[in-house]
Design a protein around this motif. Structure first.
Motif, short mmCIF file in Angstrom:
data_model
loop_
_atom_site.label_atom_id
_atom_site.label_comp_id
_atom_site.label_asym_id
_atom_site.label_seq_id
_atom_site.Cartn_x
_atom_site.Cartn_y
_atom_site.Cartn_z
N THR A 5 0.95 -1.29 0.04
CA THR A 5 0.12 -0.16 -0.10
C THR A 5 0.91 1.26 0.00
OG1 THR A 5 -1.92 -1.15 1.21
CG2 THR A 5 -1.88 1.22 1.25
N MET A 6 2.19 1.07 0.76
CA MET A 6 2.97 2.33 0.90
C MET A 6 3.72 2.59 -0.56
SD MET A 6 4.34 2.49 4.83
CE MET A 6 5.39 3.67 4.25
N ILE A 7 3.80 1.39 -1.21
CA ILE A 7 4.84 1.56 -2.27
C ILE A 7 3.87 1.90 -3.31
CG2 ILE A 7 5.99 0.16 -4.08
CD1 ILE A 7 6.61 -1.90 -1.93
N ARG A 8 2.68 1.47 -3.48
CA ARG A 8 1.59 2.07 -4.36
C ARG A 8 1.29 3.90 -4.24
NH1 ARG A 8 -2.13 -3.25 -4.83
NH2 ARG A 8 -0.88 -4.07 -6.63
N ALA A 9 1.25 3.95 -2.81
CA ALA A 9 1.01 5.44 -2.61
C ALA A 9 2.19 6.27 -2.90
CB ALA A 9 0.87 5.64 -1.07
N ALA A 10 3.58 5.80 -2.98
CA ALA A 10 4.76 6.32 -3.37
C ALA A 10 4.91 6.40 -4.80
CB ALA A 10 5.80 5.64 -2.87
N ALA A 11 4.16 5.34 -5.63
CA ALA A 11 4.09 5.58 -6.93
C ALA A 11 3.30 6.68 -7.40
CB ALA A 11 3.70 4.36 -7.46
N GLU A 12 2.15 6.89 -6.73
CA GLU A 12 1.42 8.23 -7.03
C GLU A 12 1.97 9.28 -6.81
OE1 GLU A 12 -1.79 8.27 -8.48
OE2 GLU A 12 -1.56 6.05 -8.98
N ARG A 13 2.74 9.54 -5.78
CA ARG A 13 3.42 10.80 -5.48
C ARG A 13 4.67 10.82 -6.56
NH1 ARG A 13 3.29 8.95 -0.34
NH2 ARG A 13 5.52 8.54 -0.24
N LEU A 14 5.14 9.85 -7.10
CA LEU A 14 6.21 10.00 -8.11
C LEU A 14 5.81 10.46 -9.29
CD1 LEU A 14 8.47 7.16 -6.54
CD2 LEU A 14 9.36 9.40 -6.98
N LYS A 15 4.49 10.17 -9.61
CA LYS A 15 4.09 10.37 -11.06
C LYS A 15 4.26 11.75 -11.32
CE LYS A 15 0.38 6.87 -11.49
NZ LYS A 15 -1.03 6.67 -11.73
N GLY B 32 13.17 7.02 -3.50
CA GLY B 32 13.22 6.93 -2.08
C GLY B 32 13.13 8.59 -1.64
N ALA B 33 13.92 9.36 -2.17
CA ALA B 33 14.25 10.66 -1.69
C ALA B 33 12.87 11.54 -1.85
CB ALA B 33 15.22 11.20 -2.23
N TRP B 34 12.35 11.35 -3.18
CA TRP B 34 10.94 12.05 -3.29
C TRP B 34 9.82 11.50 -2.54
CZ3 TRP B 34 10.23 16.54 -6.17
CH2 TRP B 34 8.85 16.70 -6.44
N SER B 35 9.96 10.21 -2.34
CA SER B 35 8.79 9.67 -1.61
C SER B 35 8.70 10.16 -0.07
CB SER B 35 9.12 7.99 -1.60
OG SER B 35 8.12 7.40 -0.54
N ALA B 36 10.02 10.13 0.38
CA ALA B 36 10.02 10.70 1.64
C ALA B 36 9.69 12.11 1.87
CB ALA B 36 11.47 10.26 2.44
N VAL B 37 10.26 12.87 0.89
CA VAL B 37 10.19 14.44 1.15
C VAL B 37 8.80 14.74 1.03
CG1 VAL B 37 11.01 16.75 0.20
CG2 VAL B 37 12.68 14.71 0.90
N SER B 38 8.02 14.32 -0.09
CA SER B 38 6.98 14.52 -0.58
C SER B 38 5.96 14.35 0.51
CB SER B 38 6.62 14.29 -1.92
OG SER B 38 6.41 12.67 -1.78
N ALA B 39 6.20 12.97 1.30
CA ALA B 39 5.06 12.70 2.28
C ALA B 39 5.22 13.60 3.56
CB ALA B 39 5.38 11.40 2.66
N LEU B 40 6.39 14.37 3.64
CA LEU B 40 6.36 14.98 4.88
C LEU B 40 5.57 16.39 5.02
CD1 LEU B 40 10.40 15.49 5.06
CD2 LEU B 40 8.90 14.31 6.35
N SER B 41 4.76 16.70 6.08
CA SER B 41 4.17 17.99 6.45
C SER B 41 4.64 19.08 5.95
CB SER B 41 3.65 17.99 7.72
OG SER B 41 4.64 18.25 8.66
#
Length: 322
Positions: A5-15, A54-63
């Motif tokens: 679920t987290m991987i698919r959510a990361a994929a959406e943020r990376l689009k 991984g960098a974009w996944s983490a930074v984009s998920a921060l508040s």
């Protein structure tokens, strides 16, 4: 803990932000390996390696509040560049703690992406301690290179792409070989393929003398490397597997493969000659394993994880093995 679920959510943020990297094949490489070898070229990702995911996944998920404090990371160079680019894209400051012996191109590229670089000695200084001190002093948010669920999830998007591209090509690989330092990419890909390509075996690949994951999997307990530096495969030199990544590797991965440096240089030369792709030694190690250190005749995937190599190292590989 990272999951599908987290991987698919990361994929959406990376689009729209990450590249979908190609899965390449060469009849010349197939002949060397005695099987079809498909190369997932993460060296063509932004900043020259999979680490941008991984960098974009983490930074984009921060508040916004967390990001506004600035981003801190430690890295030998590929995670550094990924975090620096992600931080710059979000308009926030970034500090990267890097070993002084990191390839010059990685240090220069990290600075060019707007990050402040703090250098340290791998053999005498503890990067975790430096990171902890700077986190307190500057109040920045630390994005770890591999032992962080959001980073693992971002790396796992590479696994989603491998599954989709293999299906499109009608390929059912027996194994997926992945370069392995702390295990973020390997564990992320293994989590993705557990669901998307069941039956495939993910195997970590490491350089000689820095085979902590291979030994940890063999013994069932986390093992440390005796040395902290001294390998051309600087991108995947870590003290030991991560506390988060190791249980994933232990549950999902096959035995590790250990590769000599010269075989990495041979694989770099072959990748250039046959695929016209530039790889760094650590980025070529899974391809080296596929070509020279794996058995069987079934299709195999090798993740070419990065291409940030100093010119003299690349020229040396071409002159010796080209």
């Amino acid at each position: 803990m990272s999951d599908l679920t987290m991987i698919r959510a990361a994929a959406e943020r990376l689009k729209g932000h990450a590249r979908v990297t190609p899965l390449l094949n060469s009849a010349f490489l197939d002949e060397i390996a005695g099987r079809r070898v498909f190369v997932k070229v993460e060296a063509l990702q932004h900043t020259g390696s999979f680490k941008f995911r991984g960098a974009w996944s983490a930074v984009s998920a921060l508040s916004e509040a967390e990001r506004s404090k600035g981003i801190l990371a430690f890295s030998s160079g590929n995670h550094a560049q990924g975090v620096a680019m992600a931080a710059r894209s979000h308009g926030v400051p970034c500090v990267i703690i890097m070993p002084a012996d990191a390839p010059r191109v990685k240090i220069e590229n990290t600075r060019a992406l707007g990050a402040e670089v703090v250098l340290y000695d791998r053999d005498t200084e503890d990067r975790d301690a430096i990171g902890a001190r700077l986190t307190v002093e500057r109040g920045m948010t630390l994005v770890k290179p591999f032992d962080e669920p959001l980073v693992i999830a971002g790396q796992g998007t590479c696994g989603l792409e491998i599954a989709a591209q293999a299906a499109e090509l009608g390929v059912t690989p027996q194994e997926v070989l992945v370069c392995c330092g702390g295990g973020g990419l390997t564990s992320g890909i293994a989590l993705a393929l557990e669901a998307e390509m069941p039956g495939v075996t993910v195997r970590p690949v490491e350089p000689e003398f820095f085979d902590d994951v291979t030994r940890s999997l063999a013994t069932g307990t986390i093992q440390r490397n005796a040395r902290s530096s001294g390998s051309l495969c600087d991108a995947i030199i870590t003290p030991q597997p991560g506390d988060i990544t190791f249980p994933i590797l232990q549950r999902l991965c096959g035995p590790g493969i250990v590769v000599p440096e010269d075989d990495c240089l041979r694989a770099m030369a072959l990748a250039w000659d046959r695929l016209k792709v530039v790889l760094e030694p650590g980025g070529a190690i899974a391809l080296a394993a596929a070509l020279f250190h794996s058995e069987g005749t079934s299709d195999i995937v090798a993740v070419a994880s990065g291409g940030n190599v100093d010119r003299d190292v690349f020229v040396n590989a071409l002159e010796r093995f080209g």
